[in-house]
Write a protein that holds these residues in place. Structure first.
Motif, PDB file in Angstrom:
ATOM      1  N   VAL A 119      48.509   5.881   2.707  1.00 54.05           N
ATOM      2  CA  VAL A 119      49.295   6.960   2.114  1.00 54.05           C
ATOM      3  C   VAL A 119      50.763   6.578   2.002  1.00 54.05           C
ATOM      4  O   VAL A 119      51.437   6.919   1.043  1.00 54.05           O
ATOM      5  CB  VAL A 119      49.132   8.249   2.944  1.00 54.05           C
ATOM      6  N   SER A 120      51.275   5.839   2.977  1.00 49.46           N
ATOM      7  CA  SER A 120      52.693   5.485   2.966  1.00 49.46           C
ATOM      8  C   SER A 120      53.045   4.564   1.812  1.00 49.46           C
ATOM      9  O   SER A 120      54.219   4.408   1.474  1.00 49.46           O
ATOM     10  CB  SER A 120      53.066   4.813   4.297  1.00 49.46           C
ATOM     11  N   GLN A 121      52.061   3.917   1.176  1.00 47.27           N
ATOM     12  CA  GLN A 121      52.336   2.986   0.091  1.00 47.27           C
ATOM     13  C   GLN A 121      52.360   3.674  -1.272  1.00 47.27           C
ATOM     14  O   GLN A 121      52.674   3.048  -2.275  1.00 47.27           O
ATOM     15  CB  GLN A 121      51.275   1.884   0.079  1.00 47.27           C
ATOM     16  N   ILE A 122      52.040   4.970  -1.324  1.00 44.69           N
ATOM     17  CA  ILE A 122      51.941   5.668  -2.588  1.00 44.69           C
ATOM     18  C   ILE A 122      53.313   6.207  -2.982  1.00 44.69           C
ATOM     19  O   ILE A 122      54.042   6.746  -2.164  1.00 44.69           O
ATOM     20  CB  ILE A 122      50.922   6.815  -2.494  1.00 44.69           C
ATOM     21  N   THR A 123      53.654   6.093  -4.257  1.00 46.79           N
ATOM     22  CA  THR A 123      54.926   6.620  -4.718  1.00 46.79           C
ATOM     23  C   THR A 123      54.860   8.130  -4.813  1.00 46.79           C
ATOM     24  O   THR A 123      53.815   8.737  -4.673  1.00 46.79           O
ATOM     25  CB  THR A 123      55.266   6.048  -6.103  1.00 46.79           C
ATOM     26  N   SER A 124      55.992   8.757  -5.121  1.00 47.24           N
ATOM     27  CA  SER A 124      56.056  10.214  -5.153  1.00 47.24           C
ATOM     28  C   SER A 124      55.564  10.799  -6.471  1.00 47.24           C
ATOM     29  O   SER A 124      55.510  12.007  -6.622  1.00 47.24           O
ATOM     30  CB  SER A 124      57.500  10.679  -4.916  1.00 47.24           C
ATOM     31  N   SER A 125      55.233   9.978  -7.452  1.00 47.58           N
ATOM     32  CA  SER A 125      54.728  10.495  -8.719  1.00 47.58           C
ATOM     33  C   SER A 125      53.213  10.575  -8.688  1.00 47.58           C
ATOM     34  O   SER A 125      52.548   9.745  -8.074  1.00 47.58           O
ATOM     35  CB  SER A 125      55.142   9.579  -9.879  1.00 47.58           C
ATOM     36  N   PRO A 126      52.606  11.573  -9.386  1.00 45.13           N
ATOM     37  CA  PRO A 126      51.160  11.598  -9.507  1.00 45.13           C
ATOM     38  C   PRO A 126      50.652  10.308 -10.145  1.00 45.13           C
ATOM     39  O   PRO A 126      51.355   9.684 -10.944  1.00 45.13           O
ATOM     40  CB  PRO A 126      50.906  12.813 -10.405  1.00 45.13           C
ATOM     41  N   LEU A 127      49.445   9.919  -9.831  1.00 52.65           N
ATOM     42  CA  LEU A 127      48.917   8.624 -10.240  1.00 52.65           C
ATOM     43  C   LEU A 127      47.917   8.777 -11.367  1.00 52.65           C
ATOM     44  O   LEU A 127      47.356   9.834 -11.593  1.00 52.65           O
ATOM     45  CB  LEU A 127      48.250   7.946  -9.045  1.00 52.65           C
ATOM     46  N   ARG A 128      47.651   7.677 -12.074  1.00 50.89           N
ATOM     47  CA  ARG A 128      46.667   7.702 -13.144  1.00 50.89           C
ATOM     48  C   ARG A 128      45.372   7.019 -12.724  1.00 50.89           C
ATOM     49  O   ARG A 128      44.407   7.008 -13.478  1.00 50.89           O
ATOM     50  CB  ARG A 128      47.237   7.061 -14.406  1.00 50.89           C
ATOM     51  N   ASP A 129      45.336   6.416 -11.557  1.00 54.37           N
ATOM     52  CA  ASP A 129      44.136   5.755 -11.054  1.00 54.37           C
ATOM     53  C   ASP A 129      43.391   6.639 -10.069  1.00 54.37           C
ATOM     54  O   ASP A 129      43.999   7.394  -9.316  1.00 54.37           O
ATOM     55  CB  ASP A 129      44.484   4.440 -10.337  1.00 54.37           C
ATOM     56  N   THR A 130      42.083   6.490 -10.044  1.00 52.16           N
ATOM     57  CA  THR A 130      41.295   7.101  -8.989  1.00 52.16           C
ATOM     58  C   THR A 130      41.520   6.312  -7.703  1.00 52.16           C
ATOM     59  O   THR A 130      41.496   5.093  -7.700  1.00 52.16           O
ATOM     60  CB  THR A 130      39.806   7.088  -9.356  1.00 52.16           C
ATOM     61  N   ILE A 131      41.775   7.027  -6.617  1.00 46.37           N
ATOM     62  CA  ILE A 131      42.082   6.394  -5.331  1.00 46.37           C
ATOM     63  C   ILE A 131      41.094   6.879  -4.291  1.00 46.37           C
ATOM     64  O   ILE A 131      40.794   8.067  -4.212  1.00 46.37           O
ATOM     65  CB  ILE A 131      43.498   6.760  -4.849  1.00 46.37           C
ATOM     66  N   ARG A 132      40.610   5.963  -3.483  1.00 52.63           N
ATOM     67  CA  ARG A 132      39.812   6.332  -2.318  1.00 52.63           C
ATOM     68  C   ARG A 132      40.541   5.831  -1.079  1.00 52.63           C
ATOM     69  O   ARG A 132      40.948   4.678  -1.014  1.00 52.63           O
ATOM     70  CB  ARG A 132      38.415   5.724  -2.384  1.00 52.63           C
ATOM     71  N   THR A 133      40.718   6.712  -0.093  1.00 61.63           N
ATOM     72  CA  THR A 133      41.492   6.344   1.087  1.00 61.63           C
ATOM     73  C   THR A 133      41.002   7.118   2.294  1.00 61.63           C
ATOM     74  O   THR A 133      40.108   7.965   2.192  1.00 61.63           O
ATOM     75  CB  THR A 133      42.995   6.615   0.843  1.00 61.63           C
ATOM     76  N   ASP A 134      41.572   6.827   3.441  1.00 56.59           N
ATOM     77  CA  ASP A 134      41.326   7.572   4.677  1.00 56.59           C
ATOM     78  C   ASP A 134      42.591   8.327   5.057  1.00 56.59           C
ATOM     79  O   ASP A 134      43.703   7.799   4.941  1.00 56.59           O
ATOM     80  CB  ASP A 134      40.941   6.628   5.826  1.00 56.59           C
ATOM     81  N   LEU A 135      42.422   9.552   5.522  1.00 54.66           N
ATOM     82  CA  LEU A 135      43.520  10.371   6.018  1.00 54.66           C
ATOM     83  C   LEU A 135      43.346  10.581   7.516  1.00 54.66           C
ATOM     84  O   LEU A 135      42.245  10.389   8.042  1.00 54.66           O
ATOM     85  CB  LEU A 135      43.539  11.723   5.301  1.00 54.66           C
ATOM     86  N   ARG A 136      44.409  11.001   8.185  1.00 55.75           N
ATOM     87  CA  ARG A 136      44.344  11.348   9.607  1.00 55.75           C
ATOM     88  C   ARG A 136      44.732  12.804   9.797  1.00 55.75           C
ATOM     89  O   ARG A 136      45.756  13.249   9.284  1.00 55.75           O
ATOM     90  CB  ARG A 136      45.276  10.459  10.443  1.00 55.75           C
ATOM     91  N   THR A 137      43.921  13.528  10.518  1.00 53.83           N
ATOM     92  CA  THR A 137      44.234  14.921  10.806  1.00 53.83           C
ATOM     93  C   THR A 137      45.207  15.012  11.975  1.00 53.83           C
ATOM     94  O   THR A 137      45.447  14.023  12.677  1.00 53.83           O
ATOM     95  CB  THR A 137      42.959  15.693  11.147  1.00 53.83           C
ATOM     96  N   ASP A 138      45.725  16.198  12.206  1.00 51.77           N
ATOM     97  CA  ASP A 138      46.666  16.387  13.317  1.00 51.77           C
ATOM     98  C   ASP A 138      46.018  16.124  14.669  1.00 51.77           C
ATOM     99  O   ASP A 138      46.731  15.848  15.644  1.00 51.77           O
ATOM    100  CB  ASP A 138      47.236  17.809  13.285  1.00 51.77           C
ATOM    101  N   ASP A 139      44.687  16.242  14.761  1.00 54.86           N
ATOM    102  CA  ASP A 139      44.027  15.922  16.034  1.00 54.86           C
ATOM    103  C   ASP A 139      43.395  14.532  16.017  1.00 54.86           C
ATOM    104  O   ASP A 139      42.564  14.203  16.856  1.00 54.86           O
ATOM    105  CB  ASP A 139      42.988  16.988  16.406  1.00 54.86           C
ATOM    106  N   GLY A 140      43.791  13.689  15.061  1.00 53.10           N
ATOM    107  CA  GLY A 140      43.440  12.276  15.081  1.00 53.10           C
ATOM    108  C   GLY A 140      42.117  11.893  14.475  1.00 53.10           C
ATOM    109  O   GLY A 140      41.678  10.754  14.631  1.00 53.10           O
ATOM    110  N   VAL A 141      41.463  12.777  13.743  1.00 54.69           N
ATOM    111  CA  VAL A 141      40.167  12.463  13.131  1.00 54.69           C
ATOM    112  C   VAL A 141      40.395  11.786  11.785  1.00 54.69           C
ATOM    113  O   VAL A 141      41.252  12.209  10.995  1.00 54.69           O
ATOM    114  CB  VAL A 141      39.321  13.733  12.966  1.00 54.69           C
ATOM    115  N   ARG A 142      39.617  10.728  11.524  1.00 56.42           N
ATOM    116  CA  ARG A 142      39.700  10.021  10.242  1.00 56.42           C
ATOM    117  C   ARG A 142      38.861  10.773   9.205  1.00 56.42           C
ATOM    118  O   ARG A 142      37.689  11.063   9.433  1.00 56.42           O
ATOM    119  CB  ARG A 142      39.184   8.597  10.393  1.00 56.42           C
TER     120      ARG A 142
END
Length: 305
Positions: free
Chosen positions: A14-37
């Motif tokens: 997520v930290s590598q993404i710019t602040s503009s909306p993207l034109r590519d489909t992206i698949r990634t992992d997020l982290r919740t506030d309690d640490g779940v992927r």
């Protein structure tokens, strides 16, 4: 798990993404506030993409090297609105019914979909609507980090209860929603009034049921009881205003009869914040029963400013 080709995904931080909306489909992992992927997918809006070369990149992901920001910002090639979609119990981001809903919504706005904890390739264990609010909050924050000025939520069944509680609990935070739609959502907990819900309770509460859930349904369920019992959907609804609220329900839902959506809209009205109700004739339950016309109408409601 998916039987449908979604094109090439970009695995990104997520930290590598710019602040503009993207034109590519992206698949990634997020982290919740309690640490779940949490696994998540970003699908750009397809409605305003008119250049054939850009369309090919957006749909097939032909540029596999990186996620490409949209030149000119949100208005150039993609909607400033992002719809965050919350699936039902035993669903996941790759299930065909959810992908069908994503495609319909993407005609109106960008779409973020994800798998709740204990579902799909996400980590953790399902708490059947309790801590899943943290999963949704992580997905909403991601949509905002991608540059979308307006982020809205829609949930099906268990996901419907989650979007209602999230809208109430995250007001005034960076994970808030600008509009919320609950489809086939329960109004209250522990409902066992239909055969379908009695089967769900057997899966959730019995050891052999949880084994069936894990092996047969691909859903890993926490064996612990709720403590404390989370805010019920009908209790959350009065706290949502002034955020726009839509309740959608089928009159042939085999899980929750129509007193559930009526209880939700009555709770909103009692708080002086009337909700919009669509009672769909002949519709069954959740994303599997939502037809193309309903999904398109729902996408238009979510995307309207």
């Amino acid at each position: 798990m998916s039987s449908e080709a979604e094109g090439r995904f970009h695995i990104v931080d997520v930290s590598q993404i710019t602040s503009s909306p993207l034109r590519d489909t992206i698949r990634t992992d997020l982290r919740t506030d309690d640490g779940v992927r949490i696994e998540a997918i970003y699908q750009p809006c397809t409605a305003s993409v008119t250049d054939p070369a850009v369309t090919a990149t957006a749909v097939t992901g032909t540029d596999s090297s990186r996620a490409v920001p949209v030149p000119g910002g949100p208005a150039a090639l993609t909607s400033s609105t992002a719809v965050v979609v919350a699936h039902g119990f035993t669903g996941s981001v790759d299930r065909p019914a959810l992908r069908r809903a994503v495609r319909a919504f993407a005609r109106h706005a960008a779409v973020v979909s994800f798998s709740f904890r204990g579902h799909g390739r996400s980590g953790g264990l399902s708490t059947v609507g309790d801590r899943e609010v943290l999963d949704l909050a992580a997905a909403v924050r991601w949509a905002r980090e991608l540059g979308h000025a307006r982020v809205v939520t829609v949930g099906f069944s268990m996901g419907g209860s989650v979007v209602l509680r999230h809208a109430a609990l995250e007001r005034g935070t960076g994970a808030h929603t600008d509009a919320v739609a609950a489809v086939s959502a329960p109004a209250r907990w522990y409902y066992r009034g239909t055969p379908s819900m009695r089967r769900v309770h057997w899966v959730v509460t019995r050891p052999v049921g949880r084994l069936v859930g894990r092996v047969g349904l691909g859903t890993r369920i926490d064996r612990k009881d709720w403590s404390p019992v989370p805010l019920a959907p009908y209790e959350a609804v009065p706290l949502i205003a002034p955020t726009p609220l839509l309740v959608v329900h089928g009159d042939r839902d085999p899980y929750f009869p129509v007193d559930h959506p009526r209880m939700l809209v009555d709770a909103a009205a009692a708080a002086g914040a009337p909700a919009e109700l669509w009672l769909e004739r002949g519709m069954g339950h959740a994303e599997n029963a939502a037809g193309e016309e309903l999904l398109d109408r729902l996408g238009a409601w979510l995307a309207r400013p």
